[in-house]
Design a protein around this motif. Structure first.
Motif, PDB file in Angstrom:
ATOM      1  N   ASP A 198     -49.355 -20.521  14.487  1.00  0.00           N
ATOM      2  CA  ASP A 198     -48.827 -21.872  14.464  1.00  0.00           C
ATOM      3  C   ASP A 198     -49.553 -22.725  13.423  1.00  0.00           C
ATOM      4  OD1 ASP A 198     -47.065 -23.923  15.627  1.00  0.00           O
ATOM      5  OD2 ASP A 198     -48.922 -24.839  16.337  1.00  0.00           O
ATOM      6  N   ALA A 199     -50.874 -22.553  13.350  1.00  0.00           N
ATOM      7  CA  ALA A 199     -51.667 -23.317  12.381  1.00  0.00           C
ATOM      8  C   ALA A 199     -51.279 -22.943  10.953  1.00  0.00           C
ATOM      9  CB  ALA A 199     -53.153 -23.056  12.607  1.00  0.00           C
ATOM     10  N   ALA A 200     -51.115 -21.649  10.690  1.00  0.00           N
ATOM     11  CA  ALA A 200     -50.761 -21.199   9.343  1.00  0.00           C
ATOM     12  C   ALA A 200     -49.416 -21.786   8.911  1.00  0.00           C
ATOM     13  CB  ALA A 200     -50.714 -19.670   9.300  1.00  0.00           C
ATOM     14  N   PHE A 201     -48.464 -21.828   9.850  1.00  0.00           N
ATOM     15  CA  PHE A 201     -47.169 -22.433   9.537  1.00  0.00           C
ATOM     16  C   PHE A 201     -47.329 -23.913   9.221  1.00  0.00           C
ATOM     17  CE2 PHE A 201     -43.407 -24.817  10.769  1.00  0.00           C
ATOM     18  CZ  PHE A 201     -42.399 -24.166  10.057  1.00  0.00           C
ATOM     19  N   GLU A 202     -48.148 -24.610   9.990  1.00  0.00           N
ATOM     20  CA  GLU A 202     -48.354 -26.048   9.774  1.00  0.00           C
ATOM     21  C   GLU A 202     -48.994 -26.314   8.421  1.00  0.00           C
ATOM     22  OE1 GLU A 202     -48.783 -30.144   9.895  1.00  0.00           O
ATOM     23  OE2 GLU A 202     -47.376 -28.773  10.874  1.00  0.00           O
ATOM     24  N   TYR A 203     -49.900 -25.464   7.971  1.00  0.00           N
ATOM     25  CA  TYR A 203     -50.511 -25.661   6.661  1.00  0.00           C
ATOM     26  C   TYR A 203     -49.439 -25.612   5.571  1.00  0.00           C
ATOM     27  CZ  TYR A 203     -54.622 -24.077   9.373  1.00  0.00           C
ATOM     28  OH  TYR A 203     -55.586 -23.905  10.328  1.00  0.00           O
ATOM     29  N   VAL A 204     -48.535 -24.638   5.678  1.00  0.00           N
ATOM     30  CA  VAL A 204     -47.465 -24.508   4.680  1.00  0.00           C
ATOM     31  C   VAL A 204     -46.526 -25.704   4.754  1.00  0.00           C
ATOM     32  CG1 VAL A 204     -45.511 -23.103   3.914  1.00  0.00           C
ATOM     33  CG2 VAL A 204     -47.601 -21.991   4.715  1.00  0.00           C
ATOM     34  N   ARG A 205     -46.185 -26.102   5.975  1.00  0.00           N
ATOM     35  CA  ARG A 205     -45.276 -27.238   6.140  1.00  0.00           C
ATOM     36  C   ARG A 205     -45.861 -28.499   5.519  1.00  0.00           C
ATOM     37  NH1 ARG A 205     -44.473 -31.666   8.038  1.00  0.00           N
ATOM     38  NH2 ARG A 205     -46.585 -31.756   8.911  1.00  0.00           N
ATOM     39  N   HIS A 206     -47.146 -28.745   5.764  1.00  0.00           N
ATOM     40  CA  HIS A 206     -47.760 -29.959   5.245  1.00  0.00           C
ATOM     41  C   HIS A 206     -47.900 -29.905   3.723  1.00  0.00           C
ATOM     42  CE1 HIS A 206     -49.941 -33.715   5.593  1.00  0.00           C
ATOM     43  NE2 HIS A 206     -50.848 -33.242   4.748  1.00  0.00           N
ATOM     44  N   ALA A 207     -48.288 -28.768   3.195  1.00  0.00           N
ATOM     45  CA  ALA A 207     -48.411 -28.635   1.739  1.00  0.00           C
ATOM     46  C   ALA A 207     -47.062 -28.832   1.062  1.00  0.00           C
ATOM     47  CB  ALA A 207     -48.991 -27.268   1.381  1.00  0.00           C
ATOM     48  N   THR A 208     -46.008 -28.325   1.679  1.00  0.00           N
ATOM     49  CA  THR A 208     -44.663 -28.518   1.138  1.00  0.00           C
ATOM     50  C   THR A 208     -44.296 -29.996   1.109  1.00  0.00           C
ATOM     51  OG1 THR A 208     -43.969 -26.336   1.932  1.00  0.00           O
ATOM     52  CG2 THR A 208     -42.224 -27.917   1.426  1.00  0.00           C
ATOM     53  N   SER A 209     -44.627 -30.711   2.181  1.00  0.00           N
ATOM     54  CA  SER A 209     -44.362 -32.153   2.223  1.00  0.00           C
ATOM     55  C   SER A 209     -45.105 -32.880   1.109  1.00  0.00           C
ATOM     56  CB  SER A 209     -44.781 -32.732   3.580  1.00  0.00           C
ATOM     57  OG  SER A 209     -43.988 -32.205   4.622  1.00  0.00           O
ATOM     58  N   LEU A 210     -46.359 -32.494   0.879  1.00  0.00           N
ATOM     59  CA  LEU A 210     -47.140 -33.121  -0.190  1.00  0.00           C
ATOM     60  C   LEU A 210     -46.478 -32.893  -1.552  1.00  0.00           C
ATOM     61  CD1 LEU A 210     -50.790 -32.171   0.864  1.00  0.00           C
ATOM     62  CD2 LEU A 210     -49.678 -34.406   1.100  1.00  0.00           C
ATOM     63  N   ALA A 211     -45.960 -31.677  -1.754  1.00  0.00           N
ATOM     64  CA  ALA A 211     -45.307 -31.370  -3.031  1.00  0.00           C
ATOM     65  C   ALA A 211     -44.002 -32.140  -3.184  1.00  0.00           C
ATOM     66  CB  ALA A 211     -45.071 -29.870  -3.144  1.00  0.00           C
ATOM     67  N   LEU A 212     -43.208 -32.203  -2.124  1.00  0.00           N
ATOM     68  CA  LEU A 212     -41.934 -32.912  -2.193  1.00  0.00           C
ATOM     69  C   LEU A 212     -42.142 -34.418  -2.392  1.00  0.00           C
ATOM     70  CD1 LEU A 212     -39.896 -31.101   0.623  1.00  0.00           C
ATOM     71  CD2 LEU A 212     -39.622 -30.864  -1.852  1.00  0.00           C
ATOM     72  N   GLU A 213     -43.238 -34.944  -1.876  1.00  0.00           N
ATOM     73  CA  GLU A 213     -43.538 -36.371  -2.025  1.00  0.00           C
ATOM     74  C   GLU A 213     -44.235 -36.697  -3.338  1.00  0.00           C
ATOM     75  OE1 GLU A 213     -45.876 -37.079   1.433  1.00  0.00           O
ATOM     76  OE2 GLU A 213     -44.186 -36.787   2.826  1.00  0.00           O
ATOM     77  N   GLY A 214     -44.546 -35.665  -4.134  1.00  0.00           N
ATOM     78  CA  GLY A 214     -45.186 -35.881  -5.420  1.00  0.00           C
ATOM     79  C   GLY A 214     -46.682 -36.093  -5.346  1.00  0.00           C
ATOM     80  N   GLU A 215     -47.277 -35.843  -4.181  1.00  0.00           N
ATOM     81  CA  GLU A 215     -48.725 -35.982  -4.032  1.00  0.00           C
ATOM     82  C   GLU A 215     -49.471 -34.849  -4.727  1.00  0.00           C
ATOM     83  OE1 GLU A 215     -50.577 -38.521  -2.442  1.00  0.00           O
ATOM     84  OE2 GLU A 215     -48.633 -39.500  -2.685  1.00  0.00           O
TER      85      GLU A 215
END
Length: 337
Positions: free
Chosen positions: A102-119
């Motif tokens: 579950d943690a590994a999935f959350e890391y990917v999900r959050h990193a994807t959000s950062l990329a989509l938001e331009g962070e």
């Protein structure tokens, strides 16, 4: 931040399955002196588990736990960490665990959000374990499919990069019987186009694309199967009509040697092992997995969680380092275009 983010891309590095070698290869990479000189990356993971890896390996590395990319210091000897889980410090090494999945999935999900938001400008991922992730209810075949779902991407493919070979896959994590059914003209053409577009982004000038056949000897004019002539060749011809320098299908047992000698810039392969075996033979320690077709570049190590050596300090971090450096290079080239 110590650098202008407009001149040096930021990479989000996910820690992978906390029970595997991900924390160790990430920690080793961030501790390297030559990596620190150009360190413009943030880790998305678990500060406690990363700290455990740093202590296990005896690394001269400290952590700066941050709430967002804007708080990153990007200083030598310091790993900027966005922590997205609080796992127990006695989490077993090398064991399937739904908490880790579950943690590994959350890391990917959050990193994807950062990329989509331009962070951040790109994402580099340490390995996750599919079984652990499934135990947590995230039933994806792997990183590629997770990223495609999270970004709403329809046309995507896996590309593997070694020192002298690039391959891009028509299909990946499916049974071989299903992979044969996925050899269809439209999918072949989509992957050829993705290969062409990716080579352009890499700044390669000639863009020579070879397409590997499905059957022995690429079917040998129908003697060993009709798929090559009936399904693959029409896609190659359509690509050429679009001005793409594609050719094939070629016999799979010789095309990789020709590509390694410089005759082609990338090989379109028909299924998972057809592409993975030659790349891993070519450079297992430094091979990098790239997901193409996403709104941003994502790279990854070309190995798994290695549960058998997790916690021993034996994990080789060179593929992780290569993945981060390639992510930085790719996103930097895109920014300059």
């Amino acid at each position: 931040m110590t650098e202008d983010r407009r001149t040096l891309p930021i990479v989000a590095v996910t820690m992978g399955d906390p029970a595997g070698v991900g924390p160790e290869v990430v920690a080793r990479t961030f501790a390297e002196e030559d990596f620190q000189r150009e360190n413009h990356a943030v880790i998305v993971g678990d500060a406690g588990i990363l700290g455990r890896a740093i202590s296990l390996l005896g690394l001269p590395l400290s952590m700066n736990v941050i709430g967002g990319v804007s708080e990153a210091r990007f200083e030598p000897g310091i790993a900027d960490v966005i922590t997205r889980s609080e796992l127990p410090m006695d989490l077993p090494f090398g064991k399937l665990d739904a908490r880790a999945g579950d943690a590994a999935f959350e890391y990917v999900r959050h990193a994807t959000s950062l990329a989509l938001e331009g962070e951040v400008d790109a994402v580099a991922t340490a390995p996750l374990n599919k079984e652990a992730m499934h135990l947590a209810g995230h039933e994806y075949p792997g990183h590629t499919e997770i990223l495609a779902k999270l970004t709403g991407t329809r046309d995507y493919a896996m590309m593997l990069v070694a020192e002298d070979l690039r391959v891009i896959h028509v299909s990946t994590h499916v049974p071989l019987r299903e992979a044969i059914d996925l050899v269809q003209p439209e999918r072949e053409l989509t992957v050829i186009r993705l290969a062409h577009r990716t080579l352009e982004r890499l700044g390669i000038e000639e863009l020579r694309i070879a397409v590997a056949g499905l059957n022995p000897h690429a079917g040998e004019n129908g003697l060993f199967g009709e798929e090559d002539e009936r399904l693959i060749r029409p896609a190659v011809e359509r690509a050429r009509e679009e001005g793409i320098d594609a050719s094939g299908p070629y016999p799979p047992d010789t095309i990789f040697s020709r590509a390694r000698k410089g005759e082609f810039d990338i090989v379109v392969v028909q299924y998972h092992d057809q592409g993975h075996i030659p790349v891993k033979l070519s450079g297992f320690e430094t091979g990098v997995n790239v997901t193409v077709g996403l709104p941003f570049f994502r790279t990854s190590v070309d190995h798994g969680t290695a549960f058998d050596i997790a916690g021993t300090g034996m994990a080789d971090h060179r593929s992780m380092k290569a993945a981060i450096e390639l992510a930085r290079e790719l996103s930097g080239r895109m920014a300059r275009r």
